[in-house]
Design a protein around this motif. Structure first.
Motif, mmCIF file in Angstrom:
data_model
loop_
_atom_site.group_PDB
_atom_site.id
_atom_site.type_symbol
_atom_site.label_atom_id
_atom_site.label_comp_id
_atom_site.label_asym_id
_atom_site.label_seq_id
_atom_site.Cartn_x
_atom_site.Cartn_y
_atom_site.Cartn_z
ATOM 1 N N LEU A 299 -45.544 4.547 -17.421
ATOM 2 C CA LEU A 299 -45.281 5.577 -16.417
ATOM 3 C C LEU A 299 -46.565 6.306 -16.054
ATOM 4 O O LEU A 299 -47.327 6.728 -16.927
ATOM 5 C CB LEU A 299 -44.252 6.573 -16.946
ATOM 6 C CG LEU A 299 -42.894 5.987 -17.355
ATOM 7 C CD1 LEU A 299 -42.001 7.087 -17.907
ATOM 8 C CD2 LEU A 299 -42.223 5.305 -16.180
ATOM 9 N N LEU B 263 -43.578 9.396 -9.354
ATOM 10 C CA LEU B 263 -43.588 8.751 -10.655
ATOM 11 C C LEU B 263 -43.592 7.246 -10.430
ATOM 12 O O LEU B 263 -42.713 6.718 -9.753
ATOM 13 C CB LEU B 263 -42.360 9.173 -11.460
ATOM 14 C CG LEU B 263 -42.204 8.562 -12.859
ATOM 15 C CD1 LEU B 263 -43.346 8.991 -13.765
ATOM 16 C CD2 LEU B 263 -40.862 8.966 -13.470
ATOM 17 N N ALA C 95 -43.554 3.471 -12.141
ATOM 18 C CA ALA C 95 -43.214 2.726 -13.349
ATOM 19 C C ALA C 95 -43.681 1.288 -13.201
ATOM 20 O O ALA C 95 -43.318 0.605 -12.236
ATOM 21 C CB ALA C 95 -41.716 2.767 -13.597
#
Length: 201
Positions: free
Chosen positions: A84, A92, A94
């Motif tokens: 992350l 964000l 990932a």
């Protein structure tokens, strides 16, 4: 592991202090975060907007991500499934743990109290405006969301609980990590340093 002023990494022998290996990035792509170790790899982010995984024992690059715009100067948060990263424009990101490919991204649209918090199969985001979101770690889908509409000064997460401190209300709030429902809330007059010191004990 030592991060130098010019953004290279030195791996030192624990007993002797001798250099085991060095990682030297390109001049325009220096390392900007602390190195995050996890199992047999090291994870880092660079000035050029890329995340990288290095071999733990030899410093050889295992993978390099595609360029991420506006990558924040924050160390990667690492689990067994996802890496992350946060961006300066409040997203964000990932990445897949083994390949560095994009798994999902999520816009949180307000400054976070701290880096994303991991527990089991969830990632918890707590914004300073009092909004708390629990995401599925594998897919990035919202599991639950709460908005307390007050400043949140500190947050801690376990597999079962999410603990928040709302300093303006002098209140401690504990949620179920699974469903997000309030388990209890209590008035507290300790400052945050005192409060979380007692909780951690």
């Amino acid at each position: 592991y030592s991060l130098t002023a010019i953004g290279s990494i030195h791996a030192l022998q624990w007993k002797s202090g001798q250099v085991k290996w060095r990682y030297r990035p390109l001049p325009d792509d220096i390392v900007i975060t602390a190195v995050t170790p996890h199992k047999k790899r090291l994870y880092l982010a660079s000035q050029g907007g890329r995340a990288r995984a290095l071999g733990f024992n030899n410093g050889v690059q295992v993978w390099q991500s595609e360029k991420i715009e506006e990558l924040a100067d924050a160390s990667p948060v690492v689990s067994t499934k996802r890496i992350l990263l946060t961006t300066k424009d409040e997203k964000l990101i990932a990445l897949h743990h083994y390949t560095g490919e994009l798994a999902w991204q999520y816009s949180f649209e307000s400054p976070l109290v701290k880096l994303p918090l991991l527990s089991e199969e969830r990632v918890t985001l707590c914004r300073k405006n009092g909004q708390v979101t629990s995401l599925n770690l594998a897919r990035g889908k919202v599991v639950w969301e709460r908005n307390f509409k007050t400043l949140v000064g500190q947050v801690e997460v376990s597999d079962r609980y999410v603990l928040l401190h709302a300093p303006l209300r002098e209140e401690l709030i504990v949620l179920s990590a699974r469903k997000g429902n309030t388990l209890w809330r209590k008035k507290v007059r300790l400052n945050e340093a005192q409060l979380f010191s007692k909780i951690n004990k």
